[in-house]
Write a protein that holds these residues in place. Structure first.
Motif, short mmCIF file in Angstrom:
data_model
loop_
_atom_site.label_atom_id
_atom_site.label_comp_id
_atom_site.label_asym_id
_atom_site.label_seq_id
_atom_site.Cartn_x
_atom_site.Cartn_y
_atom_site.Cartn_z
N TYR A 1 0.72 -1.24 -0.07
CA TYR A 1 -0.06 -0.21 -0.07
C TYR A 1 0.96 1.23 -0.05
O TYR A 1 1.46 1.46 0.93
CB TYR A 1 -0.80 0.05 1.12
CG TYR A 1 -2.01 0.71 1.31
CD1 TYR A 1 -3.43 0.17 1.11
CD2 TYR A 1 -2.01 2.44 1.48
CE1 TYR A 1 -4.38 1.21 1.07
CE2 TYR A 1 -2.96 3.03 1.62
CZ TYR A 1 -4.29 2.67 1.17
OH TYR A 1 -5.28 3.44 1.05
N LEU A 2 0.80 2.21 -1.20
CA LEU A 2 1.71 3.19 -1.31
C LEU A 2 0.71 4.21 -1.55
O LEU A 2 -0.31 4.24 -1.98
CB LEU A 2 2.91 3.27 -2.48
CG LEU A 2 3.80 1.79 -1.93
CD1 LEU A 2 4.73 1.96 -3.12
CD2 LEU A 2 4.47 2.14 -0.97
N LEU A 3 1.11 5.70 -1.15
CA LEU A 3 0.43 6.80 -1.48
C LEU A 3 1.05 7.45 -2.71
O LEU A 3 2.15 7.36 -3.00
CB LEU A 3 0.59 7.60 -0.17
CG LEU A 3 -0.21 6.84 1.05
CD1 LEU A 3 -0.03 8.07 2.09
CD2 LEU A 3 -1.45 6.46 0.74
N LYS A 4 0.08 8.11 -3.34
CA LYS A 4 0.41 9.02 -4.59
C LYS A 4 1.46 9.95 -4.20
O LYS A 4 2.08 10.63 -5.21
CB LYS A 4 -0.82 9.54 -5.07
CG LYS A 4 -1.64 8.31 -5.98
CD LYS A 4 -2.71 8.77 -6.54
CE LYS A 4 -3.56 7.69 -7.53
NZ LYS A 4 -4.50 8.35 -8.02
N ASP A 5 1.71 10.54 -3.19
CA ASP A 5 2.91 11.38 -2.99
C ASP A 5 4.11 10.67 -2.60
O ASP A 5 5.30 11.55 -2.16
CB ASP A 5 2.55 12.45 -1.81
CG ASP A 5 2.33 11.86 -0.31
OD1 ASP A 5 2.78 10.29 -0.24
OD2 ASP A 5 2.19 12.27 0.71
N THR A 6 4.20 9.51 -2.85
CA THR A 6 5.54 8.84 -2.70
C THR A 6 6.51 9.28 -3.78
O THR A 6 6.13 9.68 -4.95
CB THR A 6 5.37 7.48 -3.07
OG1 THR A 6 4.24 6.62 -1.98
CG2 THR A 6 6.45 6.66 -2.68
N GLU A 7 7.71 9.56 -3.46
CA GLU A 7 8.79 9.74 -4.52
C GLU A 7 8.85 8.95 -5.67
O GLU A 7 8.63 7.70 -5.41
CB GLU A 7 10.21 9.85 -3.62
CG GLU A 7 10.24 11.17 -2.80
CD GLU A 7 10.17 12.67 -3.53
OE1 GLU A 7 10.41 12.49 -4.65
OE2 GLU A 7 9.64 13.56 -2.76
N LEU B 1 4.62 -1.29 2.68
CA LEU B 1 3.40 -0.22 3.20
C LEU B 1 4.05 1.12 3.59
O LEU B 1 5.00 1.36 4.13
CB LEU B 1 3.23 -0.92 4.29
CG LEU B 1 1.92 -0.35 5.28
CD1 LEU B 1 0.40 -0.41 4.52
CD2 LEU B 1 1.75 -1.10 6.70
N ASP B 2 3.46 2.28 3.02
CA ASP B 2 3.89 3.56 3.02
C ASP B 2 3.96 3.86 4.60
O ASP B 2 3.02 3.39 5.32
CB ASP B 2 2.83 4.63 2.36
CG ASP B 2 3.36 5.83 2.41
OD1 ASP B 2 3.44 6.65 3.38
OD2 ASP B 2 3.79 6.35 1.18
N PRO B 3 5.17 4.65 5.24
CA PRO B 3 5.04 4.94 6.50
C PRO B 3 3.87 5.66 7.04
O PRO B 3 3.52 5.48 8.20
CB PRO B 3 6.51 5.61 6.35
CG PRO B 3 6.97 5.15 5.26
CD PRO B 3 6.37 4.91 4.33
N LYS B 4 3.11 6.57 5.98
CA LYS B 4 2.10 7.39 6.56
C LYS B 4 0.84 6.42 6.59
O LYS B 4 0.26 6.90 7.74
CB LYS B 4 1.86 8.21 5.49
CG LYS B 4 2.88 9.69 5.24
CD LYS B 4 2.54 10.56 4.19
CE LYS B 4 3.59 11.52 4.01
NZ LYS B 4 3.20 12.50 2.89
N ALA B 5 0.77 5.41 6.03
CA ALA B 5 -0.37 4.48 6.09
C ALA B 5 -0.20 3.75 7.32
O ALA B 5 -1.15 3.46 8.34
CB ALA B 5 -0.53 3.88 4.99
N ALA B 6 1.08 3.35 7.53
CA ALA B 6 1.39 2.38 8.67
C ALA B 6 1.33 3.24 10.22
O ALA B 6 0.60 2.78 10.98
CB ALA B 6 2.93 2.08 8.74
N ARG B 7 1.57 4.49 9.97
CA ARG B 7 1.35 5.39 11.24
C ARG B 7 -0.12 5.56 11.44
O ARG B 7 -0.35 5.81 12.38
CB ARG B 7 2.00 6.71 10.81
CG ARG B 7 1.65 7.81 12.06
CD ARG B 7 2.64 8.93 11.99
NE ARG B 7 2.48 10.15 12.88
CZ ARG B 7 3.07 9.99 14.25
NH1 ARG B 7 3.77 9.01 14.54
NH2 ARG B 7 2.56 10.89 15.11
#
Length: 204
Positions: A101-107, A125-131
């Motif tokens: 699961y990654l977010l669209k603001d990922t580099e 797993l995107d750190p923001k999603a994990a948080r």
């Protein structure tokens, strides 16, 4: 060469992702889809190694498309790429069978690395999603893991790779990846190293 199916309802995003992934020597975009129904049909036709899946789309959304692709074994694995990091959507995607699961603001480099990670059998797993998952649980609430997830986590702590874990437990490697993705989401970490450290700190 890792083959990729790109799924997003915005043409600009599809073109941008295609250009980014095709620029990598080891990745090839074999098809693009603008909605979930088209994604399922293209997955049946091309059997890609990785499906890069948006969630919010007209008609069939990414969660339902992911569920069908996984149930019918139409692709190697599904990696979600979305703008949403709320707990409900994350868990819905993972429960449907997505392994990352990654977010669209990922580099851009991190996105390419995420696709490669999924192809290797990992579960980014995107750190923001994990948080978000971690905070939504509440500070004192312990995560609930199934007995099988606990077994997988303990073998990760021992340093076993997914293939070794699958052999040890008598299950498919893909099943191990799905268990790990769920574990990451439930304990609020983004990779197996963090999961192992979390397990050690909590006496698992």
């Amino acid at each position: 060469m890792t083959t990729v199916l790109v799924v997003d309802d915005h043409g600009v995003v599809r073109r941008g992702l295609t250009g980014l992934l095709d620029h990598a020597e080891d990745l090839e975009v074999v098809a693009v889809a603008a909605d979930g129904a088209a994604a399922v049909e293209l997955a049946r036709r091309h059997r890609p190694d990785v499906v890069l899946m948006d969630l919010q789309m007209p008609g069939m959304d990414g969660v339902e498309a992911t569920r069908i692709i996984r149930d019918e074994d139409l692709a190697g694995d599904v990696l979600v790429l979305t703008s949403y990091s709320d707990r409900r959507r994350i868990l819905a995607a993972l429960d449907a069978g997505a392994v990352g699961y990654l977010l669209k603001d990922t580099e851009p480099d991190d996105l390419v690395a995420g696709v490669r990670a999924v192809a290797r059998g990992e579960s980014p797993l995107d750190p923001k999603a994990a948080r978000q998952l971690l905070l939504s649980r509440g500070d004192r609430q312990e995560p609930t893991l199934s007995p099988r997830e606990v077994e997988v986590l303990r073998l990760v702590v021992q340093g076993l790779a997914n293939k070794q874990i699958a052999h040890r437990l008598g299950i498919r490697e893909r099943t191990v990846k799905q268990h790990l993705t769920n574990v990451f989401a439930r304990i609020g970490v983004s990779d197996r190293t963090q999961a192992a450290l979390w397990a050690q700190r909590h006496g698992w």
